[in-house]
Design a protein around this motif. Structure first.
Motif, mmCIF file in Angstrom:
data_model
loop_
_atom_site.group_PDB
_atom_site.id
_atom_site.type_symbol
_atom_site.label_atom_id
_atom_site.label_comp_id
_atom_site.label_asym_id
_atom_site.label_seq_id
_atom_site.Cartn_x
_atom_site.Cartn_y
_atom_site.Cartn_z
ATOM 1 N N ILE A 228 0.838 -1.201 0.000
ATOM 2 C CA ILE A 228 0.000 0.000 0.000
ATOM 3 C C ILE A 228 0.873 1.252 0.000
ATOM 4 C CG2 ILE A 228 -1.618 1.338 1.410
ATOM 5 C CD1 ILE A 228 -2.860 -1.385 2.218
ATOM 6 N N ALA A 229 1.960 1.231 0.763
ATOM 7 C CA ALA A 229 2.862 2.385 0.788
ATOM 8 C C ALA A 229 3.516 2.591 -0.578
ATOM 9 C CB ALA A 229 3.929 2.194 1.868
ATOM 10 N N LEU A 230 3.907 1.511 -1.255
ATOM 11 C CA LEU A 230 4.498 1.649 -2.587
ATOM 12 C C LEU A 230 3.499 2.198 -3.591
ATOM 13 C CD1 LEU A 230 6.687 -1.563 -2.868
ATOM 14 C CD2 LEU A 230 7.489 0.792 -2.813
ATOM 15 N N LEU A 231 2.275 1.712 -3.538
ATOM 16 C CA LEU A 231 1.260 2.244 -4.445
ATOM 17 C C LEU A 231 0.973 3.708 -4.147
ATOM 18 C CD1 LEU A 231 -1.312 -0.661 -4.777
ATOM 19 C CD2 LEU A 231 0.145 0.296 -6.550
ATOM 20 N N GLY A 232 0.954 4.060 -2.863
ATOM 21 C CA GLY A 232 0.749 5.458 -2.499
ATOM 22 C C GLY A 232 1.936 6.322 -2.883
ATOM 23 N N GLY A 233 3.140 5.776 -2.765
ATOM 24 C CA GLY A 233 4.343 6.533 -3.107
ATOM 25 C C GLY A 233 4.462 6.813 -4.592
ATOM 26 N N PHE A 234 4.107 5.837 -5.421
ATOM 27 C CA PHE A 234 4.159 6.060 -6.862
ATOM 28 C C PHE A 234 2.965 6.879 -7.326
ATOM 29 C CE2 PHE A 234 6.975 2.275 -6.885
ATOM 30 C CZ PHE A 234 8.049 2.865 -7.522
ATOM 31 N N GLY A 235 1.882 6.801 -6.573
ATOM 32 C CA GLY A 235 0.696 7.594 -6.902
ATOM 33 C C GLY A 235 -0.078 7.028 -8.073
#
Length: 119
Positions: free
Chosen positions: A90-97
């Motif tokens: 979830i953090a990676l998806l949020g980080g890449f946007g």
């Protein structure tokens, strides 16, 4: 110890297989993913009871309360360990946007997918 090595090898092979070998046609990809996840499930399913047993056996001296405390610590950390890959995904998806479009977004989500299934 041999049983723990076997279950760890199942876990590693299943996790790496689902992260590295899921390319190609959708039917092939999902078949490989199902097989690798099954192998991973066998490894993790065997690791949970073995981890508690090993933590109990390693406490050869001491009171029963201390032995029980060590076993409870082994079981407690299984839940945060199981949740961590999802939090990282979830953090990676949020980080890449999700504001990226085209090839940039496709490569970002492809990386997230591989990293998420590797952990």
């Amino acid at each position: 110890r041999r049983a723990m090595l076997l279950t760890n090898s199942f876990s590693i092979c299943g996790a790496l297989g689902s992260a590295l070998f899921t390319w190609g046609e959708p039917a092939t990809m999902y078949t490989i993913m199902m097989v690798c996840r099954f192998v991973l499930g066998i490894g993790v399913g065997g690791k949970y009871p073995l981890a508690a047993t090993i933590s109990k056996e390693d406490q050869s001296t001491g009171s029963n309360a201390n032995k029980s405390y060590e076993v409870s610590k082994a079981f407690f950390w299984q839940t945060p360990g199981a949740m961590l890959p999802y939090v990282v995904g979830i953090a990676l998806l949020g980080g890449f946007g999700t504001t990226h479009f085209g090839a940039q977004y496709l490569s970002a989500t492809n990386f997230d997918f591989r990293f998420f299934f590797w952990g």
